[in-house]
Scaffold this motif. Structure first.
Motif, PDB file in Angstrom:
ATOM      1  N   MET A 172      11.949  52.308  -0.023  1.00 29.76           N
ATOM      2  CA  MET A 172      12.342  52.734  -1.366  1.00 29.76           C
ATOM      3  C   MET A 172      11.152  53.053  -2.261  1.00 29.76           C
ATOM      4  SD  MET A 172      15.746  50.537  -2.364  1.00 29.76           S
ATOM      5  CE  MET A 172      15.040  48.904  -2.233  1.00 29.76           C
ATOM      6  N   ALA A 173      10.083  52.276  -2.163  1.00 26.57           N
ATOM      7  CA  ALA A 173       8.947  52.478  -3.066  1.00 26.57           C
ATOM      8  C   ALA A 173       8.346  53.878  -2.933  1.00 26.57           C
ATOM      9  CB  ALA A 173       7.891  51.396  -2.845  1.00 26.57           C
ATOM     10  N   PRO A 174       8.028  54.359  -1.722  1.00 31.50           N
ATOM     11  CA  PRO A 174       7.505  55.724  -1.638  1.00 31.50           C
ATOM     12  C   PRO A 174       8.537  56.779  -2.003  1.00 31.50           C
ATOM     13  CG  PRO A 174       7.793  54.813   0.560  1.00 31.50           C
ATOM     14  CD  PRO A 174       7.981  53.685  -0.412  1.00 31.50           C
ATOM     15  N   ALA A 175       9.799  56.549  -1.629  1.00 32.54           N
ATOM     16  CA  ALA A 175      10.836  57.511  -2.013  1.00 32.54           C
ATOM     17  C   ALA A 175      10.863  57.691  -3.528  1.00 32.54           C
ATOM     18  CB  ALA A 175      12.200  57.039  -1.509  1.00 32.54           C
ATOM     19  N   LEU A 176      10.763  56.584  -4.252  1.00 37.27           N
ATOM     20  CA  LEU A 176      10.854  56.626  -5.708  1.00 37.27           C
ATOM     21  C   LEU A 176       9.603  57.211  -6.355  1.00 37.27           C
ATOM     22  CD1 LEU A 176      12.526  53.141  -6.201  1.00 37.27           C
ATOM     23  CD2 LEU A 176      13.593  55.360  -6.659  1.00 37.27           C
ATOM     24  N   ILE A 177       8.439  56.792  -5.908  1.00 38.34           N
ATOM     25  CA  ILE A 177       7.213  57.259  -6.570  1.00 38.34           C
ATOM     26  C   ILE A 177       7.025  58.757  -6.391  1.00 38.34           C
ATOM     27  CG2 ILE A 177       5.579  56.908  -4.673  1.00 38.34           C
ATOM     28  CD1 ILE A 177       5.010  56.155  -8.422  1.00 38.34           C
ATOM     29  N   TYR A 178       7.528  59.305  -5.287  1.00 39.51           N
ATOM     30  CA  TYR A 178       7.391  60.744  -5.057  1.00 39.51           C
ATOM     31  C   TYR A 178       8.526  61.548  -5.691  1.00 39.51           C
ATOM     32  CZ  TYR A 178       3.854  59.203  -1.713  1.00 39.51           C
ATOM     33  OH  TYR A 178       2.756  58.617  -1.122  1.00 39.51           O
ATOM     34  N   GLY A 179       9.396  60.880  -6.481  1.00 41.92           N
ATOM     35  CA  GLY A 179      10.358  61.594  -7.298  1.00 41.92           C
ATOM     36  C   GLY A 179      11.764  61.713  -6.763  1.00 41.92           C
ATOM     37  N   ASN A 180      12.099  60.947  -5.718  1.00 40.19           N
ATOM     38  CA  ASN A 180      13.452  60.972  -5.168  1.00 40.19           C
ATOM     39  C   ASN A 180      14.320  59.887  -5.805  1.00 40.19           C
ATOM     40  OD1 ASN A 180      13.008  62.847  -2.683  1.00 40.19           O
ATOM     41  ND2 ASN A 180      11.358  61.333  -2.527  1.00 40.19           N
ATOM     42  N   ALA A 181      15.634  60.086  -5.780  1.00 39.72           N
ATOM     43  CA  ALA A 181      16.586  59.026  -6.081  1.00 39.72           C
ATOM     44  C   ALA A 181      17.018  58.384  -4.762  1.00 39.72           C
ATOM     45  CB  ALA A 181      17.792  59.571  -6.828  1.00 39.72           C
ATOM     46  N   VAL A 182      17.516  57.158  -4.830  1.00 44.51           N
ATOM     47  CA  VAL A 182      17.776  56.366  -3.622  1.00 44.51           C
ATOM     48  C   VAL A 182      19.196  55.827  -3.607  1.00 44.51           C
ATOM     49  CG1 VAL A 182      17.216  54.158  -2.503  1.00 44.51           C
ATOM     50  CG2 VAL A 182      15.375  55.708  -3.186  1.00 44.51           C
ATOM     51  N   VAL A 183      19.822  55.881  -2.428  1.00 47.35           N
ATOM     52  CA  VAL A 183      21.053  55.141  -2.146  1.00 47.35           C
ATOM     53  C   VAL A 183      20.738  54.230  -0.969  1.00 47.35           C
ATOM     54  CG1 VAL A 183      23.460  55.261  -1.407  1.00 47.35           C
ATOM     55  CG2 VAL A 183      22.551  56.981  -2.978  1.00 47.35           C
ATOM     56  N   CYS A 200      15.798  43.008  -9.640  1.00 44.66           N
ATOM     57  CA  CYS A 200      14.434  43.267 -10.121  1.00 44.66           C
ATOM     58  C   CYS A 200      14.277  44.727 -10.542  1.00 44.66           C
ATOM     59  CB  CYS A 200      13.423  42.920  -9.030  1.00 44.66           C
ATOM     60  SG  CYS A 200      13.330  41.153  -8.629  1.00 44.66           S
ATOM     61  N   PHE A 201      14.841  45.648  -9.772  1.00 50.96           N
ATOM     62  CA  PHE A 201      14.781  47.062 -10.152  1.00 50.96           C
ATOM     63  C   PHE A 201      15.559  47.303 -11.442  1.00 50.96           C
ATOM     64  CE2 PHE A 201      13.494  47.478  -5.738  1.00 50.96           C
ATOM     65  CZ  PHE A 201      12.602  48.537  -5.769  1.00 50.96           C
ATOM     66  N   HIS A 202      16.709  46.656 -11.552  1.00 52.41           N
ATOM     67  CA  HIS A 202      17.540  46.814 -12.748  1.00 52.41           C
ATOM     68  C   HIS A 202      16.789  46.331 -13.993  1.00 52.41           C
ATOM     69  CE1 HIS A 202      21.110  46.783 -15.304  1.00 52.41           C
ATOM     70  NE2 HIS A 202      20.841  45.521 -15.612  1.00 52.41           N
ATOM     71  N   GLU A 203      16.214  45.133 -13.898  1.00 55.82           N
ATOM     72  CA  GLU A 203      15.535  44.559 -15.059  1.00 55.82           C
ATOM     73  C   GLU A 203      14.214  45.254 -15.362  1.00 55.82           C
ATOM     74  OE1 GLU A 203      15.490  40.238 -15.087  1.00 55.82           O
ATOM     75  OE2 GLU A 203      17.274  40.244 -13.819  1.00 55.82           O
ATOM     76  N   ALA A 204      13.650  45.933 -14.359  1.00 52.40           N
ATOM     77  CA  ALA A 204      12.421  46.696 -14.606  1.00 52.40           C
ATOM     78  C   ALA A 204      12.685  47.929 -15.463  1.00 52.40           C
ATOM     79  CB  ALA A 204      11.785  47.103 -13.284  1.00 52.40           C
ATOM     80  N   GLY A 205      13.942  48.349 -15.556  1.00 55.66           N
ATOM     81  CA  GLY A 205      14.290  49.457 -16.423  1.00 55.66           C
ATOM     82  C   GLY A 205      14.364  50.811 -15.766  1.00 55.66           C
ATOM     83  N   PHE A 206      14.613  50.844 -14.456  1.00 57.29           N
ATOM     84  CA  PHE A 206      14.788  52.139 -13.799  1.00 57.29           C
ATOM     85  C   PHE A 206      15.994  52.861 -14.405  1.00 57.29           C
ATOM     86  CE2 PHE A 206      11.873  50.375 -10.839  1.00 57.29           C
ATOM     87  CZ  PHE A 206      11.333  51.441 -10.140  1.00 57.29           C
ATOM     88  N   PRO A 207      15.905  54.144 -14.654  1.00 58.67           N
ATOM     89  CA  PRO A 207      17.034  54.873 -15.235  1.00 58.67           C
ATOM     90  C   PRO A 207      18.285  54.763 -14.361  1.00 58.67           C
ATOM     91  CG  PRO A 207      15.041  56.205 -15.314  1.00 58.67           C
ATOM     92  CD  PRO A 207      14.715  55.004 -14.479  1.00 58.67           C
ATOM     93  N   ALA A 208      19.429  54.753 -14.992  1.00 60.20           N
ATOM     94  CA  ALA A 208      20.704  54.629 -14.275  1.00 60.20           C
ATOM     95  C   ALA A 208      20.825  55.717 -13.214  1.00 60.20           C
ATOM     96  CB  ALA A 208      21.860  54.738 -15.259  1.00 60.20           C
ATOM     97  N   GLY A 209      21.175  55.303 -12.000  1.00 57.71           N
ATOM     98  CA  GLY A 209      21.403  56.238 -10.904  1.00 57.71           C
ATOM     99  C   GLY A 209      20.197  56.511 -10.039  1.00 57.71           C
ATOM    100  N   VAL A 210      19.010  56.136 -10.488  1.00 58.40           N
ATOM    101  CA  VAL A 210      17.809  56.405  -9.690  1.00 58.40           C
ATOM    102  C   VAL A 210      17.784  55.526  -8.439  1.00 58.40           C
ATOM    103  CG1 VAL A 210      15.282  56.211  -9.665  1.00 58.40           C
ATOM    104  CG2 VAL A 210      16.438  57.302 -11.591  1.00 58.40           C
ATOM    105  N   VAL A 211      18.212  54.269  -8.579  1.00 58.80           N
ATOM    106  CA  VAL A 211      18.295  53.354  -7.437  1.00 58.80           C
ATOM    107  C   VAL A 211      19.717  52.815  -7.377  1.00 58.80           C
ATOM    108  CG1 VAL A 211      17.240  51.416  -6.241  1.00 58.80           C
ATOM    109  CG2 VAL A 211      15.941  52.636  -7.974  1.00 58.80           C
ATOM    110  N   ASN A 212      20.359  52.928  -6.215  1.00 59.82           N
ATOM    111  CA  ASN A 212      21.737  52.472  -6.029  1.00 59.82           C
ATOM    112  C   ASN A 212      21.823  51.658  -4.738  1.00 59.82           C
ATOM    113  OD1 ASN A 212      23.204  54.434  -8.131  1.00 59.82           O
ATOM    114  ND2 ASN A 212      21.706  55.620  -6.990  1.00 59.82           N
ATOM    115  N   MET A 213      22.754  50.723  -4.714  1.00 64.78           N
ATOM    116  CA  MET A 213      22.947  49.875  -3.539  1.00 64.78           C
ATOM    117  C   MET A 213      24.430  49.783  -3.223  1.00 64.78           C
ATOM    118  SD  MET A 213      21.961  45.828  -3.007  1.00 64.78           S
ATOM    119  CE  MET A 213      23.183  45.250  -4.210  1.00 64.78           C
ATOM    120  N   VAL A 214      24.771  50.083  -1.952  1.00 59.43           N
ATOM    121  CA  VAL A 214      26.153  49.982  -1.482  1.00 59.43           C
ATOM    122  C   VAL A 214      26.156  49.127  -0.226  1.00 59.43           C
ATOM    123  CG1 VAL A 214      28.218  51.213  -0.759  1.00 59.43           C
ATOM    124  CG2 VAL A 214      26.662  52.265  -2.414  1.00 59.43           C
TER     125      VAL A 214
END
Length: 493
Positions: A172-183, A200-214
């Protein structure tokens, strides 16, 4: 959600999916238990049994968020990764205990893995300020030509239970830093741990929808990620059988994919090896985490001149290991992660005996009656193993070592390469010539000299050869090759 996660060693918690910046119950209303493998009657948490509707909602949220996310500066994205790293590190004790309760890893290993996850986040946070392209000379003297990198879009992450913090984060970390959203689909067996990571991602303040977990069954959510037209790339770690299916599905629809799968990793002990060092590394590399590592030592190939001495030292060392609950500070080796994994390991041990290998030690339940309710197996060492035996060919993913005798280093390397896998391998020797020959001739993506097979540094490329990988590499700067596409720009006044 974040208030009721794994605060004590006995509490049962409820975990939700995380979609579009909020915690959501599964559309089905169904939940399944995450059990403690050290005490199989203990429910650690109730986790979602999600349906395609949940996945569709997560993909839609990621798609809506990805455009603004990619426009954010690399430094801006990195700042959020730094915040998540601090939160993860500060909660290492809590997350480590949840991990130990869910999959049995000793608390020391679990906390160490969590701290490693924070280090991975910090490494990739720094990627936001590193170069992403090159200036290329043009045949047109008036033009500027250069390359840059562009994100892929929505990345589907499918991660296993054996490293429930490190592996999803190094995806997830490289996916996010290079500008991707994650499921992200974590393993259901370690979904309580996954919920703590996502908090931790939620409380860090990532914008809604950038990181998702199913969270859900692999045949539903994992396959759904591979098939989903809204997911542009899939990164998977797990078994060969499932990985190949994921790759075939992704390929059929033109999605980018990355597979890291199994290993049958050898350690070679040369005649000039430091035998005490080799024994320590064989035990650590093969039996830490109850052998449940893709890079764990499985085959121990020993040159005949030191075979008997090495064998005696190895058995003596294995006898010292204490099996028990991972929350007990005296425990060296925890349980198998689940009943399914326990049955797999014990089936391979029986197969080894049936095919004529000699079981020198272990392979049964511990004598301690306090461990009777868990999926414990004592570490096993086999002698008289030949290359055609099942335990010498198939990945066991448990605390089982197979001793194989070799005439010399040349035969040892040939035996090491005689497998469908090619993930990691190590050699113990004092001879630089032996070391260089091993590095040159061994068919594995990670080769280590005088170090155990299990050891991956976050700043270095990681991946296998042959059936262990899709031949891509994870971690370090190599990650940019998967999570981005190269764009060539030509500018003329």
């Amino acid at each position: 959600m974040t208030e009721n996660l794994a605060k004590t060693e006995t509490e049962t918690v409820t975990v939700d999916n995380y979609i579009g910046g909020s915690w959501r119950a599964p559309a089905s209303g169904r939940r399944i238990p995450s059990l403690n493998p050290a005490r199989k009657g203990e429910v650690v948490g109730w986790v979602p049994d999600s349906e395609p509707a949940d996945l569709n909602e997560a993909v839609a949220a990621a798609d809506a968020a990805r455009h603004a996310w990619r426009k954010l500066s690399g430094a801006g994205r990195g700042a959020l990764l730094y915040k998540a790293a601090d939160l993860l590190e500060n909660r290492a004790e809590e997350i480590g205990r949840a991990m130990t309760r869910e999959m049995g890893k000793t608390l020391g290993e679990a906390k160490g893995e969590t701290i490693r996850g924070a280090a991975i986040l910090r490494y990739y946070a720094g990627e936001g300020m590193r170069p992403v392209g090159d200036v290329i000379p043009s045949t047109d003297a008036d033009a500027l030509m250069f390359t840059t990198r562009t994100p892929l879009g929505v990345v589907g992450v499918i991660s296993p239970w054996n490293f429930p913090v490190a592996i999803p984060i190094w995806k997830m970390a490289p996916a996010l830093i290079y500008g991707n959203a994650v499921v992200w689909k974590p393993a259901a067996e370690t979904a309580v741990t996954a919920g703590l990571i996502m908090a931790c991602f939620h409380e860090a303040g990532f914008p809604a929808g950038v990181v998702n977990m199913v969270i859900g069954d692999g045949a539903v959510i994992g396959q759904g990620i591979a098939e989903h037209p809204g997911i542009h790339a899939v990164t998977f770690t797990g078994s060969n059988a499932v990985g190949k299916r994921v790759g075939q599905i992704a390929l059929a629809r033109g999605a980018k994919y990355q597979l890291e799968m199994g290993g049958k990793n050898p350690v070679i002990v040369a005649e000039d090896a430091d035998l005490d060092l080799a024994v320590e590394a064989t035990v650590s590399g093969g039996l830490r985490s109850t052998g449940q590592k893709c890079t764990a030592t499985s085959r121990v190939i020993v040159v005949q001149g030191v075979y008997e001495t090495f064998k005696e030292k190895l058995v003596a060392k294995v006898k010292e290991l204490r099996v028990g609950d991972g929350l007990d500070g005296e425990t060296w080796l925890g349980p198998c992660a689940s009943e399914k994994q326990y049955e797999t390991v014990t089936r391979y041990i029986r197969k080894g005996v049936e095919e004529g290998a000699e079981l020198l030690i272990g392979g049964g339940r511990p004598d301690d009656p306090a461990l009777a309710d868990g999926f414990f197996v004592t570490p096993a060492v086999f002698d008289r193993v030949t290359p055609e035996m099942t335990i010498a060919k198939e990945e066991i993913f448990g605390p089982v070592l197979a001793l194989i005798r070799a005439r010399d280093l040349e035969e040892a390397i040939a035996l090491a390469n005689d497998t469908e896998y090619g993930l990691s391998a190590s050699l113990y020797t004092r001879d630089i010539g032996n070391a260089l020959t091993f590095i040159r001739e061994t068919d594995a993506g990670l080769v280590r000299v005088n170090a155990e097979t299990a050891g991956v540094e976050l700043q270095a490329p990681f991946g296998g050869m042959k059936g262990s990988s899709s031949h891509s590499r994870e971690q370090g700067r190599a990650a940019i090759e998967f999570y981005t596409a190269v764009k060539t720009a030509f500018v003329k006044p």
